[in-house]
Design a protein around this motif. Structure first.
Motif, PDB file in Angstrom:
ATOM      1  N   ALA A  73      32.714  67.462  60.812  1.00 46.72           N
ATOM      2  CA  ALA A  73      31.944  68.241  61.812  1.00 46.72           C
ATOM      3  C   ALA A  73      30.555  67.730  61.795  1.00 46.72           C
ATOM      4  N   SER A  74      30.338  67.395  63.187  1.00 45.16           N
ATOM      5  CA  SER A  74      28.719  67.200  63.300  1.00 45.16           C
ATOM      6  C   SER A  74      27.708  68.348  63.069  1.00 45.16           C
ATOM      7  N   GLU A  75      26.578  67.956  63.067  1.00 47.46           N
ATOM      8  CA  GLU A  75      25.422  68.924  62.827  1.00 47.46           C
ATOM      9  C   GLU A  75      25.550  70.132  63.757  1.00 47.46           C
ATOM     10  N   GLU A  76      25.985  69.754  65.033  1.00 46.89           N
ATOM     11  CA  GLU A  76      25.820  70.672  66.052  1.00 46.89           C
ATOM     12  C   GLU A  76      27.016  71.480  66.032  1.00 46.89           C
ATOM     13  N   VAL A  77      28.256  71.116  65.653  1.00 42.58           N
ATOM     14  CA  VAL A  77      29.409  71.816  65.410  1.00 42.58           C
ATOM     15  C   VAL A  77      29.115  72.734  64.028  1.00 42.58           C
ATOM     16  N   LEU A  78      28.591  72.337  62.999  1.00 42.01           N
ATOM     17  CA  LEU A  78      28.276  73.051  62.090  1.00 42.01           C
ATOM     18  C   LEU A  78      27.336  74.491  62.323  1.00 42.01           C
ATOM     19  N   ILE A  79      26.380  74.045  63.357  1.00 46.95           N
ATOM     20  CA  ILE A  79      25.562  75.139  63.684  1.00 46.95           C
ATOM     21  C   ILE A  79      26.359  76.151  64.467  1.00 46.95           C
ATOM     22  N   ALA A  80      27.262  75.740  65.454  1.00 46.29           N
ATOM     23  CA  ALA A  80      27.928  76.741  66.056  1.00 46.29           C
ATOM     24  C   ALA A  80      29.024  77.476  65.343  1.00 46.29           C
ATOM     25  N   ARG A  92      24.142  79.348  55.284  1.00 42.07           N
ATOM     26  CA  ARG A  92      24.019  78.084  56.334  1.00 42.07           C
ATOM     27  C   ARG A  92      23.654  76.731  55.497  1.00 42.07           C
ATOM     28  N   ARG A  93      22.898  76.873  54.478  1.00 39.96           N
ATOM     29  CA  ARG A  93      22.607  75.873  53.598  1.00 39.96           C
ATOM     30  C   ARG A  93      23.762  75.444  52.633  1.00 39.96           C
ATOM     31  N   HIS A  94      24.531  76.264  52.310  1.00 37.29           N
ATOM     32  CA  HIS A  94      25.753  76.125  51.597  1.00 37.29           C
ATOM     33  C   HIS A  94      26.630  75.255  52.222  1.00 37.29           C
ATOM     34  N   LEU A  95      26.969  75.881  53.595  1.00 38.20           N
ATOM     35  CA  LEU A  95      28.075  75.261  54.630  1.00 38.20           C
ATOM     36  C   LEU A  95      27.585  73.735  54.758  1.00 38.20           C
ATOM     37  N   PHE A  96      26.439  73.518  55.016  1.00 39.44           N
ATOM     38  CA  PHE A  96      25.794  72.080  55.214  1.00 39.44           C
ATOM     39  C   PHE A  96      26.175  71.136  53.968  1.00 39.44           C
ATOM     40  N   PRO A 102      22.960  66.850  55.978  1.00 41.76           N
ATOM     41  CA  PRO A 102      21.705  67.543  55.601  1.00 41.76           C
ATOM     42  C   PRO A 102      21.274  68.566  56.288  1.00 41.76           C
ATOM     43  N   SER A 103      20.842  69.750  55.753  1.00 34.46           N
ATOM     44  CA  SER A 103      20.685  70.964  56.360  1.00 34.46           C
ATOM     45  C   SER A 103      19.502  70.903  57.278  1.00 34.46           C
ATOM     46  N   PRO A 104      19.728  71.123  58.545  1.00 31.70           N
ATOM     47  CA  PRO A 104      18.587  71.429  59.564  1.00 31.70           C
ATOM     48  C   PRO A 104      17.579  72.236  59.177  1.00 31.70           C
ATOM     49  N   GLU A 105      16.418  71.831  59.262  1.00 33.70           N
ATOM     50  CA  GLU A 105      15.292  72.687  58.402  1.00 33.70           C
ATOM     51  C   GLU A 105      14.611  73.498  59.543  1.00 33.70           C
ATOM     52  N   VAL A 106      14.442  74.728  59.237  1.00 27.75           N
ATOM     53  CA  VAL A 106      13.913  75.978  60.086  1.00 27.75           C
ATOM     54  C   VAL A 106      12.738  76.105  59.453  1.00 27.75           C
TER      55      VAL A 106
END
Length: 288
Positions: A73-80, A92-96, A102-106
């Motif tokens: 899964a791409s980063e965009e799909v994982l976010i979705a 979310r971090r666990h999912l990535f 790499p987890s997207p940093e907010v």
């Protein structure tokens, strides 16, 4: 053998990912995502096709993901998917992590403060100067020993109560540092590494602009774009009352999703630093 170990690890990771997604799906009610409950739900939670619809992915593909098949899964799909399952920051971090991405940093821009347990922990370090810094290296909290060695941070304004400002624009603090240039250059390189995550942030930009105007050294070294990771080191202090004091300092990240760090200074035997610190602490206790 190595390839087999890697393959087994990847298979195990995909199984863990599938189990995690399934558990989050089964714990999420249709009403929580605006879907009708219906009358034919044999199991609690959402159906796979409902998660796929909410995430705008194919039902078959999402099913494969839950089944632990070899799909990426791409980063965009994982976010979705995270949005569809209403995952919180930790989930979310666990999912990535399970997806080997790499987890997207907010990055938060909210005001920073210290919780009471952290304040109590600082106070308990009575024989070691210590403080907690925030994302911009502002000093958020400190203990009595830090005040006795470095000065009263409570007397400084918000922007001045910042490690970079103190190193480059606070004359009194600069006089404390025996090896000022070495400390200053290393600190700037570490700060530059940390500040890269906040490029464009108004608070960072204001601090950097101020220091570039207030310090020729900061301005010259900032243009070199040198970066350095945090490290443990020795700091020699020229204390106005006790003379030379030598500390070993180490920084620890607070594992709460913030960029806050705890820095602790341990007095070394050199120059009888521990005895001098004890004397400073004792002198304060004797004051009325």
């Amino acid at each position: 053998m190595t390839m087999n170990v890697r393959t087994l690890a990847a298979d195990r990771r995909r199984c863990e990912l599938g189990a995690f997604l399934r558990s989050r799906r089964e714990h999420l009610s249709p009403a929580a995502v605006g879907l009708p409950d219906g009358f034919r739900r044999r199991t609690p939670g959402l159906r796979r096709e409902e998660v796929a619809m909410l995430a705008d992915v194919g039902t078959t593909w999402y099913t494969w993901l839950e089944q632990g098949r070899d799909v990426r899964a791409s980063e965009e799909v994982l976010i979705a998917i995270a949005d569809a399952l209403r995952l919180d920051a930790v989930e979310r971090r666990h999912l990535f992590v399970l997806s080997d991405r790499p987890s997207p940093e907010v990055r938060s821009t909210n005001p920073e403060k210290l919780e009471e347990p952290v304040q109590r922990m600082l106070a308990s370090l009575s024989g070691q100067p210590a403080y907690v810094t925030g994302r911009r290296w502002d000093i958020l909290g400190w203990n009595r020993a830090a005040t006795l060695v470095f000065g009263d941070y409570g007397q400084l304004s918000a922007d001045e109560r910042n490690l970079m400002f103190m190193v480059f624009a606070n004359a009194r603090h600069r006089r404390l540092l025996v090896d000022w240039e070495e400390v200053a250059r290393a600190s700037l390189a570490m700060f530059r590494n940390d500040s890269a995550r906040y490029v464009g942030d108004p608070d960072f930009e204001r601090l950097i602009s101020t220091l570039r105007h207030r310090s020729n050294d900061f301005n010259a070294w900032w243009r070199r774009h040198e970066v350095l990771n945090p490290l443990s080191n020795i700091k020699r202090i020229r204390h106005p009352r006790k003379g030379l004091m030598v500390f070993e300092y180490t920084s620890f990240a607070l594992l709460d999703g913030s960029d806050r760090k705890l820095t602790v200074y341990t007095p070394l035997d050199e120059c009888r630093t521990a005895d001098k610190l004890d004397a400073l602490i004792a002198s304060v206790r004797r004051e009325p």
